[in-house]
Design an enzyme around this catalytic site. Structure first.
Site, PDB file in Angstrom:
ATOM      1  N   ASN A   1    -110.096 -41.584 -10.624  1.00 14.56           N
ATOM      2  CA  ASN A   1    -111.425 -42.018 -10.221  1.00 14.56           C
ATOM      3  C   ASN A   1    -112.438 -40.971 -10.676  1.00 14.56           C
ATOM      4  O   ASN A   1    -112.344 -39.800 -10.298  1.00 14.56           O
ATOM      5  CB  ASN A   1    -111.514 -42.190  -8.701  1.00 14.56           C
ATOM      6  CG  ASN A   1    -112.834 -42.817  -8.285  1.00 14.56           C
ATOM      7  OD1 ASN A   1    -112.959 -44.030  -8.197  1.00 14.56           O
ATOM      8  ND2 ASN A   1    -113.826 -41.983  -8.020  1.00 14.56           N
TER       9      ASN A   1
ATOM     10  N   ALA B   1    -117.397 -32.403  -5.375  1.00 15.18           N
ATOM     11  CA  ALA B   1    -118.674 -32.844  -5.934  1.00 15.18           C
ATOM     12  C   ALA B   1    -119.531 -31.648  -6.318  1.00 15.18           C
ATOM     13  O   ALA B   1    -119.560 -30.620  -5.630  1.00 15.18           O
ATOM     14  CB  ALA B   1    -119.415 -33.719  -4.931  1.00 15.18           C
TER      15      ALA B   1
ATOM     16  N   GLY C   1    -133.224 -62.937 -66.601  1.00 19.09           N
ATOM     17  CA  GLY C   1    -132.786 -64.236 -66.118  1.00 19.09           C
ATOM     18  C   GLY C   1    -131.322 -64.244 -65.719  1.00 19.09           C
ATOM     19  O   GLY C   1    -130.541 -63.359 -66.061  1.00 19.09           O
TER      20      GLY C   1
ATOM     21  N   ARG D   1    -139.550 -57.825 -52.226  1.00 15.08           N
ATOM     22  CA  ARG D   1    -140.104 -58.403 -50.999  1.00 15.08           C
ATOM     23  C   ARG D   1    -139.479 -57.803 -49.742  1.00 15.08           C
ATOM     24  O   ARG D   1    -140.040 -57.927 -48.646  1.00 15.08           O
ATOM     25  CB  ARG D   1    -139.931 -59.921 -51.009  1.00 15.08           C
ATOM     26  CG  ARG D   1    -140.843 -60.633 -52.004  1.00 15.08           C
ATOM     27  CD  ARG D   1    -140.465 -62.095 -52.170  1.00 15.08           C
ATOM     28  NE  ARG D   1    -140.429 -62.794 -50.903  1.00 15.08           N
ATOM     29  CZ  ARG D   1    -139.895 -64.004 -50.751  1.00 15.08           C
ATOM     30  NH1 ARG D   1    -139.318 -64.613 -51.771  1.00 15.08           N
ATOM     31  NH2 ARG D   1    -139.902 -64.593 -49.572  1.00 15.08           N
TER      32      ARG D   1
END
Length: 458
Positions: free
Chosen positions: A370, A416, A87, A24
């Site tokens: 930073n 940057a 079983g 299932r």
């Protein structure tokens, strides 16, 4: 022996049934290996069993046995094969050889019933060791809808009068609300002799494990039932049931986190892993997800929509919103990891900040550094990964690319937009970008030329 186990307790063995196909689930992965709280449900159960210090653990396999065997081998569990599924009684019987020479109590558990606690297992064992020496102890429950569960008929003291499978039950028996979870505690000296007497003259033509209860009663022995909450013995046979079990586990873990001093603003949206460690005074905003291997110290703030796995976060740090910490991420005290920042196998030092749109992979960032928005540690060359070191107090400008292996010294500044391919000394400024060129009046001429070209093409 576990500290919670009585010193005089007999040796313990556990048999865990995991032979079913789980059709299932509609999956190539064995049913018992589907995860609950980020770990295969079978391993969740085995962890609880191991806390009771068992002498032996036997996992009965069948379908997709190779998957199950590979999963349990690192834990030292023995496996026994049930080649044909005939079983539950037949399945347990397959463990007889693996338990040869064992003399003690045996817990019988199910790999697809993963939420059974060690405390409940201990209650079963303690009842088995009771003064009345019951032959079997059955774990019962009362579900909201008894449906097709086997029924237990017992007196007020829990002594079982009859157990019957739903298919074989009469209308009056089906009206009973006490149901059989299938979990049992039995002495090894009783288990296999009783199993040898079990037949398959029933509606399913199977060898039922619960039949040993009635066989023991027929021999004049007492069998008893103890009860637990239905949620603890919920089984998984489908994806929907897997989701229900996951939800049950998560609800309990959220409650435990809050009881231990964490604040969950929207508890139902927070998802823990099986081993998540959360300190006191931790603030967890909505939609935070923990993968395995995460430790969060006291006083941490975890902002909304963050995903944290295999990471360690120190006291006072702030994570997110929308942050991703991957395995090997270590965030120092009072450090900040902001929105759309990803860390993998990287250390962010005390008080350091990476607040925006950054990837830190295979990196060491010193205290107080930073990291500007859009910074990337270029750690992978298509074949190997290399380390980026950023010193204490360094400042990395926005949109910088640090091509590993590379080292940025303490206090250095990276302009940057730079692409850094060589080491930068302490307190130096590194600029690695094309020089800006400005042409006055160029833009109107460009627009006019472009428009004329477009008009000519009409």
């Amino acid at each position: 022996m576990d500290v919670n186990s009585p010193a005089s307790a007999p040796p313990l063995a556990a048999i865990i049934l995991a032979a079913g196909k789980g059709t299932r689930m509609k999956s190539d992965l064995h049913k018992v290996l589907h995860p609950v709280a980020g770990r295969p449900m079978l391993l969740n159960l085995l962890t609880n069993v191991e806390s009771l210090a068992p002498e032996r653990v036997v996992v009965v396999t069948g379908a997709a046995r190779e998957q199950v065997e590979a999963a349990v081998a690192p834990l030292g569990a023995t496996t026994a094969l049930q080649a044909e599924q005939l079983g539950t009684g037949h399945a347990v019987a397959q463990a007889e050889t693996a338990l040869a020479g064992f003399d003690g109590a045996v817990l019988i558990l199910y790999g697809d019933v993963p939420l059974v606690s060690a405390a409940t297992m201990r209650r079963m064992l303690d009842r088995l060791a009771g003064d009345d020496a019951p032959a079997t102890v059955v774990l019962g429950f009362r579900p909201a809808d008894p449906a097709a569960y086997g029924r237990i008929i017992a007196d007020a003291d829990g002594r079982i009068v009859k157990m019957v499978e739903y298919k074989d039950a009469s209308p009056d028996e089906r009206a009973q609300t006490l149901c059989n979870s299938g979990l049992m505690a039995v002495r090894s000296a009783d288990l296999f002799p009783l199993l040898a007497k079990v037949g398959n003259d029933n509606a399913a033509g199977e060898y039922y494990l619960p039949d040993i209860v009635m066989l023991a009663i027929a021999e004049g022995r007492t069998s008893v039932v103890i009860e637990t909450d239905a949620a603890e013995v919920a089984g998984v046979n489908s994806r929907a049931e897997l989701a229900t079990v996951e939800a049950t586990w998560q609800q309990a873990r959220r409650a435990a986190a809050m009881a231990d001093g964490a604040t969950l603003i929207a508890p139902e949206t927070v998802w823990f892993a099986h081993d998540t460690v959360i300190g006191r005074d931790v603030m967890i905003e909505p939609n935070v997800v923990f993968g395995p291997g995460t430790t969060i110290a006291d006083g941490v703030t975890l902002r909304a929509f963050s995903h944290i796995e295999g990471a360690t976060v120190a006291r006072g740090a702030i994570i997110g919103p929308y942050a991703r910490l991957r395995p090997g991420a270590v965030v120092g005290e009072d450090a900040h990891v902001g929105n759309f920042v990803e860390m993998k196998k990287a250390v962010l030092g005390k008080g350091a900040k990476a607040n925006h749109l950054t990837y830190l992979g295979d990196a060491e960032v010193g205290a107080g550094a930073n990291i500007g928005a859009g910074t990337i540690t270029c750690n992978y060359d298509g074949y190997n990964k290399s380390l980026t070191r950023i010193g204490a107090g360094a400042f990395i400008g926005s949109n910088a690319s640090l091509v590993a292996p590379v080292s940025i010294g303490d206090g250095a500044l990276i302009a940057a937009g730079s692409v850094i391919t060589a080491d930068v000394p302490a307190d130096a400024l590194a600029v690695a970008r094309g020089r800006q060129e400005t042409r006055d009046g160029w833009a109107p001429r460009f627009r006019a030329a472009a428009k004329a070209k477009k008009d000519a093409g009409k």
